[in-house]
Design a protein around this motif. Structure first.
Motif: not given
Length: 300
Positions: A207, A229, A232
């Motif tokens: 992430y 990420t 997200l």
């Protein structure tokens, strides 16, 4: 540690390990999942098997930039996730409403729903690798790349690698009607993956992938965007769990995880554009854009 595939001087496919120092070592396996499965069968990590395979081996003299890279895995199926980032939701709303604000759509609902949007994207025959053209759909006038982190999954649903993906999209077709999603997403060479697969066990924090997309026209940078990420809405294992529900997953399945980089609304790809999608610690996926022969029924 990353895994690549390339064609040698005899046009034979070679699987190779690519170190963080950009050294290339051929390894004696036919494909990525053979490597993963042998490591699991042997009770060792994939990284350990790679390190054992290249121990005492001399790296190639060629730089990775000089190799004829091909798609790093021939995925039997490629799936994709939609509306996993807030910016993606906003872009889909713009398409669906013609730019109206404060109008709730199906995209708002799926963004907040327990069940994510997962759709079929491609097969091995439709998926291309680095430096191979992606095609424009002939009946669309508003097309963009969708840069994404993609998961490589085993048949048991385990995430075994990460790569970069381009989920080409026809914004006008999907905006006309959400039921047209397959046509807005699936056509010849509408999906690219590569240039390498980062072994999942070597990723400290999935992430924190930095994603950059650049689009060049006539050798001039015309679009550039960045994302991470960490933005997200959903977790990777959550997306995989819904893909697995009542479904058979094949070794080497690729699941794209959604985009957070959307070009300006007035932008559409053109013939001979160049797309670069860079994901930190994975590499740069570069594809030229080519126009297909437009049909007589094409949108005017």
């Amino acid at each position: 540690m990353r895994i690549i595939r390339f064609l040698d001087n005899n046009s034979q496919i070679v699987l190779a390990a690519l170190t963080d120092q950009e050294e290339v070592y051929p390894i004696p396996f036919n494909d990525f999942m053979e490597l993963v499965n042998l490591a699991e069968k042997s009770g060792i990590s994939t990284l350990k098997l790679v390190e054992t395979s290249i121990s005492g081996v001399t790296a190639l003299k060629e730089r990775v930039e000089d190799l004829q890279l091909i798609v790093p895995i021939e995925a039997p199926e490629v799936w994709a996730s939609g509306v996993t980032y807030e910016k993606s939701r906003d872009a889909r709303n713009y398409e669906a409403t013609g730019g109206k604000v404060d109008v709730e759509t199906c995209y708002d609902k799926v963004y907040d729903a327990e069940r994510p949007e997962i759709f079929f994207k491609s097969t091995a025959a439709r998926t291309v690798g680095p430096n191979t053209p992606v095609y424009l759909r002939s009946d669309s006038n508003w097309q963009i790349p969708e840069p994404e982190v993609a998961l490589v999954i085993s048949k048991s649903g385990k995430i075994v690698g990460y790569t970069a993906g381009n989920d080409m999209s026809s914004r006008d077709i999907e905006g006309e009607n959400p039921l047209y999603l397959p046509q807005a997403k699936i056509w010849k060479h509408s999906c690219s993956v590569g240039p390498a697969i980062r072994l999942a066990e070597t990723v400290e924090d999935p992430y924190n992938f930095q994603i950059t997309c650049r689009i060049y026209r006539n050798n001039k940078l015309v679009v550039e965007g960045n994302a991470n990420t960490s933005q997200l809405k959903r977790r990777f294992d959550e997306l995989v769990s819904f893909l697995e529900k009542d479904n058979e997953i094949f070794d080497g399945t690729v699941l794209m995880t959604g985009t957070c980089i959307v070009p300006p609304n007035e932008f559409t790809l053109q013939d001979n554009d160049q797309i670069e999608i860079e994901v930190s610690t994975i590499g740069v996926l570069s594809n030229p854009v080519k126009e297909q022969q437009r049909s007589k029924e094409a949108v005017k």
